[in-house]
Design a protein around this motif. Structure first.
Motif, short mmCIF file in Angstrom:
data_model
loop_
_atom_site.label_atom_id
_atom_site.label_comp_id
_atom_site.label_asym_id
_atom_site.label_seq_id
_atom_site.Cartn_x
_atom_site.Cartn_y
_atom_site.Cartn_z
N ASP A 33 10.98 -5.14 2.58
CA ASP A 33 11.09 -4.74 1.73
C ASP A 33 11.42 -2.84 1.89
OD1 ASP A 33 8.69 -4.63 1.94
OD2 ASP A 33 8.73 -4.08 -0.74
N TYR A 56 1.23 -5.80 1.77
CA TYR A 56 0.54 -7.01 0.82
C TYR A 56 0.83 -8.16 1.93
CZ TYR A 56 0.65 -3.02 -2.93
OH TYR A 56 0.92 -2.19 -3.14
N THR A 60 5.35 -7.60 2.39
CA THR A 60 6.64 -6.32 1.45
C THR A 60 5.30 -5.08 1.60
OG1 THR A 60 5.13 -6.91 -0.47
CG2 THR A 60 7.58 -7.57 -0.19
N GLY A 62 6.30 -2.38 -0.82
CA GLY A 62 6.51 -1.81 -1.94
C GLY A 62 6.58 -0.38 -2.63
N ASN A 64 8.29 0.92 -3.90
CA ASN A 64 8.17 2.50 -5.19
C ASN A 64 7.46 1.92 -6.79
OD1 ASN A 64 11.40 3.12 -4.43
ND2 ASN A 64 11.74 0.93 -4.58
N LYS A 65 6.16 1.10 -5.95
CA LYS A 65 5.62 0.71 -6.60
C LYS A 65 4.27 1.62 -6.99
CE LYS A 65 1.55 -2.88 -6.87
NZ LYS A 65 0.48 -3.89 -6.07
N THR A 66 3.94 1.58 -7.51
CA THR A 66 2.85 2.84 -8.16
C THR A 66 1.50 2.72 -7.42
OG1 THR A 66 3.71 3.01 -10.04
CG2 THR A 66 1.51 3.71 -10.16
N ILE A 67 1.19 3.79 -6.36
CA ILE A 67 -0.93 3.05 -6.36
C ILE A 67 -1.16 3.38 -7.18
CG2 ILE A 67 -0.50 6.11 -5.57
CD1 ILE A 67 -1.72 4.58 -2.41
N ASN A 68 -2.34 2.67 -6.62
CA ASN A 68 -3.41 2.73 -7.63
C ASN A 68 -4.33 3.58 -7.58
OD1 ASN A 68 -4.72 1.17 -6.16
ND2 ASN A 68 -3.91 -0.83 -7.00
N GLU A 71 -6.20 1.84 -4.18
CA GLU A 71 -5.11 2.18 -2.54
C GLU A 71 -5.24 3.83 -2.24
OE1 GLU A 71 -2.18 -1.18 -4.16
OE2 GLU A 71 -2.03 0.71 -4.48
N ALA A 130 -3.30 3.21 -12.09
CA ALA A 130 -2.76 4.61 -11.02
C ALA A 130 -3.64 5.59 -11.79
CB ALA A 130 -0.71 4.27 -11.63
#
Length: 178
Positions: A33, A56, A60, A62, A64-68, A71, A130
């Protein structure tokens, strides 16, 4: 035909148009991605090469994924090359973590070093939530402190009385934890 309608005798096979480029998409650091022309590709390659990010299970990254919260904790601990403590089970006093989850060694290490305490008296770690700027700043600053990488020999962060952010209230007495 001249009416602009497709004849029922025309078959659309979904094949490629021979005039289109047959080049395959170049992927960054092996993540499906992220393209090589992504402005963060060099950084993504570096964190993968350093073992900080592995991506992941589906291949991928990620971007544009919000980091938690866990993480971010893992990222900072790995970035500072903190030795991750062994973990042999249990919830470490948190009511909302999964025993033996991938992140438990990081929570154990963060908790042992005073980098990560969870949510005060609530006994929650909120691992999948998040992370916000204040939480990320705290984990980063505590990591700098315990690894000895704090600004020169300084062991505390000065409070300047003004945060520079309109949504942050700076107070010396009874203010928010951050």
């Amino acid at each position: 035909n001249s009416s602009g309608k497709i004849s029922p005798n025309v078959k659309v096979d979904g094949g490629s148009n021979p005039s289109q480029s047959t080049q395959t998409k170049q992927i960054c650091a092996g993540f499906s991605d992220v393209a090589t022309n992504n402005k963060f590709c060099k950084s993504i390659e570096w964190v993968k090469d350093q073992g900080i990010f592995v991506g992941y299970a589906d291949g991928t990254f990620g971007p544009n994924k919000t980091i938690n919260r866990v993480e971010m904790l893992k990222t900072i601990l790995e970035s500072f090359k903190v030795t991750i403590e062994s973990y042999s089970g249990g919830t470490l006093g948190f009511v909302d973590v999964q025993d033996n989850a991938w992140y438990m060694p990081y929570i154990k290490t963060g908790k042992s070093l005073g980098i990560f305490q969870g949510d005060g008296g609530k006994k929650t770690a909120r691992p999948a939530d998040a992370i916000n700027r204040a939480e990320a700043s705290k984990v980063l600053m505590e990591s700098l402190r315990v690894t000895g990488k704090m600004f020169s020999s300084q062991k505390t962060v000065p409070c300047l009385g003004k945060s520079g952010y309109d949504d942050i209230i700076v107070s010396y007495d009874n203010g928010p934890w951050y």
